[in-house]
Write a protein that holds these residues in place. Structure first.
Motif, PDB file in Angstrom:
ATOM      1  N   VAL A   1       1.035  -1.044   0.228  1.00  7.47           N
ATOM      2  CA  VAL A   1      -0.619  -0.193   0.144  1.00  7.47           C
ATOM      3  C   VAL A   1       0.833   1.389   0.326  1.00  7.47           C
ATOM      4  O   VAL A   1       0.526   2.307  -0.478  1.00  7.47           O
ATOM      5  CB  VAL A   1      -0.625  -0.027   1.040  1.00  7.47           C
ATOM      6  CG1 VAL A   1      -1.410   1.425   0.982  1.00  7.47           C
ATOM      7  CG2 VAL A   1      -2.513  -1.435   1.394  1.00  7.47           C
TER       8      VAL A   1
ATOM      9  N   ALA B   1       1.187   4.510  -2.980  1.00 10.47           N
ATOM     10  CA  ALA B   1       1.221   5.951  -2.491  1.00 10.47           C
ATOM     11  C   ALA B   1       2.392   6.643  -2.555  1.00 10.47           C
ATOM     12  O   ALA B   1       2.858   7.358  -3.912  1.00 10.47           O
ATOM     13  CB  ALA B   1       1.230   5.605  -0.997  1.00 10.47           C
TER      14      ALA B   1
ATOM     15  N   GLN C   1      -4.464  -1.209   5.439  1.00  8.99           N
ATOM     16  CA  GLN C   1      -4.318  -0.226   4.305  1.00  8.99           C
ATOM     17  C   GLN C   1      -4.396   1.042   4.595  1.00  8.99           C
ATOM     18  O   GLN C   1      -3.370   2.558   4.071  1.00  8.99           O
ATOM     19  CB  GLN C   1      -5.552   0.207   3.759  1.00  8.99           C
ATOM     20  CG  GLN C   1      -5.754  -1.478   2.373  1.00  8.99           C
ATOM     21  CD  GLN C   1      -5.344  -1.068   1.532  1.00  8.99           C
ATOM     22  OE1 GLN C   1      -5.296  -0.023   0.902  1.00  8.99           O
ATOM     23  NE2 GLN C   1      -5.742  -2.039   0.747  1.00  8.99           N
TER      24      GLN C   1
ATOM     25  N   ARG D   1      -0.873   3.609   3.611  1.00  8.19           N
ATOM     26  CA  ARG D   1      -1.260   5.118   3.189  1.00  8.19           C
ATOM     27  C   ARG D   1      -0.668   6.450   4.256  1.00  8.19           C
ATOM     28  O   ARG D   1       0.115   7.205   3.901  1.00  8.19           O
ATOM     29  CB  ARG D   1      -2.743   5.343   3.248  1.00  8.19           C
ATOM     30  CG  ARG D   1      -3.400   4.777   1.693  1.00  8.19           C
ATOM     31  CD  ARG D   1      -4.643   5.012   1.355  1.00  8.19           C
ATOM     32  NE  ARG D   1      -5.331   5.176   2.275  1.00  8.19           N
ATOM     33  CZ  ARG D   1      -6.300   3.846   2.849  1.00  8.19           C
ATOM     34  NH1 ARG D   1      -5.986   2.891   1.440  1.00  8.19           N
ATOM     35  NH2 ARG D   1      -7.533   3.464   3.190  1.00  8.19           N
TER      36      ARG D   1
ATOM     37  N   ARG E   1       2.007   9.449   3.496  1.00  6.91           N
ATOM     38  CA  ARG E   1       2.072  10.516   3.643  1.00  6.91           C
ATOM     39  C   ARG E   1       2.283  11.303   4.669  1.00  6.91           C
ATOM     40  O   ARG E   1       3.497  12.508   4.154  1.00  6.91           O
ATOM     41  CB  ARG E   1       0.373  10.540   3.933  1.00  6.91           C
ATOM     42  CG  ARG E   1       0.062  11.936   3.782  1.00  6.91           C
ATOM     43  CD  ARG E   1      -1.544  12.443   4.569  1.00  6.91           C
ATOM     44  NE  ARG E   1      -2.393  11.580   5.659  1.00  6.91           N
ATOM     45  CZ  ARG E   1      -2.993  10.491   5.528  1.00  6.91           C
ATOM     46  NH1 ARG E   1      -3.139   9.276   4.765  1.00  6.91           N
ATOM     47  NH2 ARG E   1      -2.767   9.718   7.102  1.00  6.91           N
TER      48      ARG E   1
END
Length: 337
Positions: A87, A91, A296, A300, A304
């Protein structure tokens, strides 16, 4: 231009083929916007014709890989690590970065150490993402230097230019014990994950939850580890001793799989729970009740936060994010009381 059989074309070959200097080829590879379109096209045509592929390690010795992020994976036997990393990779690639993976095979229970981070940092990546349990006795500051880093599911605290994304372990084990007690189970044994920092957090959460339910006298911890074999061995020995717990609250899903196998072979029954909710846990033949740490969201959030650190190392934003888990109830913990 012919190449020696089995030889790999070099940057010098590309320069000679294009009729330019080696430094110009390097500039096309590192910062093409600084080269005129005509000369850039000549170099790119030569690269394609010769089949030249830049040596990432060699380039990193002289220039920072400004568009590369290193991801260190620990606990490779645990699919949860790979699920989170995939995941995060998606990203980071969507943000325009290449992703370099380094696998750290952890067998001593201590988790990822500074050496695994140093190996990727030596490639001069722009940032590091660490997925899996990290050694809580080690200092990572020297290994990281000025490189921004984010630890996901590591059991560590944030420091300097390193941030943390973690799961609320206390809440996770509270959900487990609440569920087991509600099902009529009192003799709830914790099958631990060994000596790592995440294992320590989950064991402490188990103790608190049992005490909250007035079950301090029923507390039992069996040392195991994070693997299927460790869970199997621990529960097989527990049953061989004559113990018959009502429930087994296991460190993670793999450990729980081993516990279920040991119960089946001994002809015994007990409610069993895991942690991480890996995809195998939902299979009908397994149907494991497990704490869903939301891989998930972890992946993420880790990506980030790392991008934020890279863009603004001194920025005023949270350096520690905590994900709230939920309990997924399945057949393994129902009807065994």
């Amino acid at each position: 231009m012919s190449q020696t059989p089995n030889s790999r074309p070099t940057i010098r070959d590309v320069a000679k083929h294009a009729g330019v200097s080696k430094s110009l080829v390097s500039l096309v590879l590192s910062d093409p916007s600084k080269v005129s379109s005509l000369r850039r096209s000549r170099v790119e045509d030569s690269i394609r014709e010769l089949g030249y592929q830049p040596n990432l390690a060699a380039r990193s010795l002289v220039a920072e890989n400004r568009h590369a992020i290193g991801v260190v994976l620990g606990e490779l036997q645990n699919p949860w690590v790979l699920e989170v990393a995939e995941v995060a990779r998606e990203a980071l690639r969507a943000a325009g970065f290449d992703v370099l993976f380094s696998a750290a095979a952890i067998h001593d229970g201590q988790g990822i150490g500074p050496a695994e981070l140093q190996a990727l940092r030596d490639l001069r990546v722009s940032g590091l993402l660490v997925v899996g349990s990290a050694d809580d006795t080690a200092s990572f500051e020297a290994a990281l230097g000025e490189t921004p880093a984010v630890f996901v599911g590591s059991g560590r605290e944030p420091h300097a230019n390193a941030a943390v994304v973690s799961v609320d372990e206390a809440q996770g084990f509270s959900l487990v014990i609440d569920h087991l007690v509600a099902g009529g189970n009192a003799r709830i044994t914790h099958i631990s994950g060994g000596s790592g920092p995440v294992a320590a957090l989950r064991e402490a959460a188990y103790h608190r939850a049992m005490q909250r339910h007035g079950l301090r006298q029923q507390v039992q911890v069996v040392e195991a580890g994070p693997s299927l074999q460790a869970g199997y061995n621990a529960v097989a020995q527990l049953l061989a001793s004559g113990a018959r717990p009502d429930a087994l609250a296991c460190f993670n899903d793999l450990c729980a799989f081993g516990a279920i196998q040991a119960l089946d072979e001994a002809g015994a029954s007990a409610a069993v729970t895991g942690y991480d909710n890996i995809s195998l846990s939902s299979l009908g033949r397994i149907s494991l009740t497990s704490v869903d740490s939301d891989f998930q969201d972890l992946g993420r959030s880790g990506a980030r936060l790392l991008l934020q650190l890279m863009r603004n190392p001194q920025g005023k934003f949270a350096r520690q994010l905590t994900i709230s888990p939920r309990l997924i109830v399945r057949a393994s913990s129902v009807g065994n009381a």
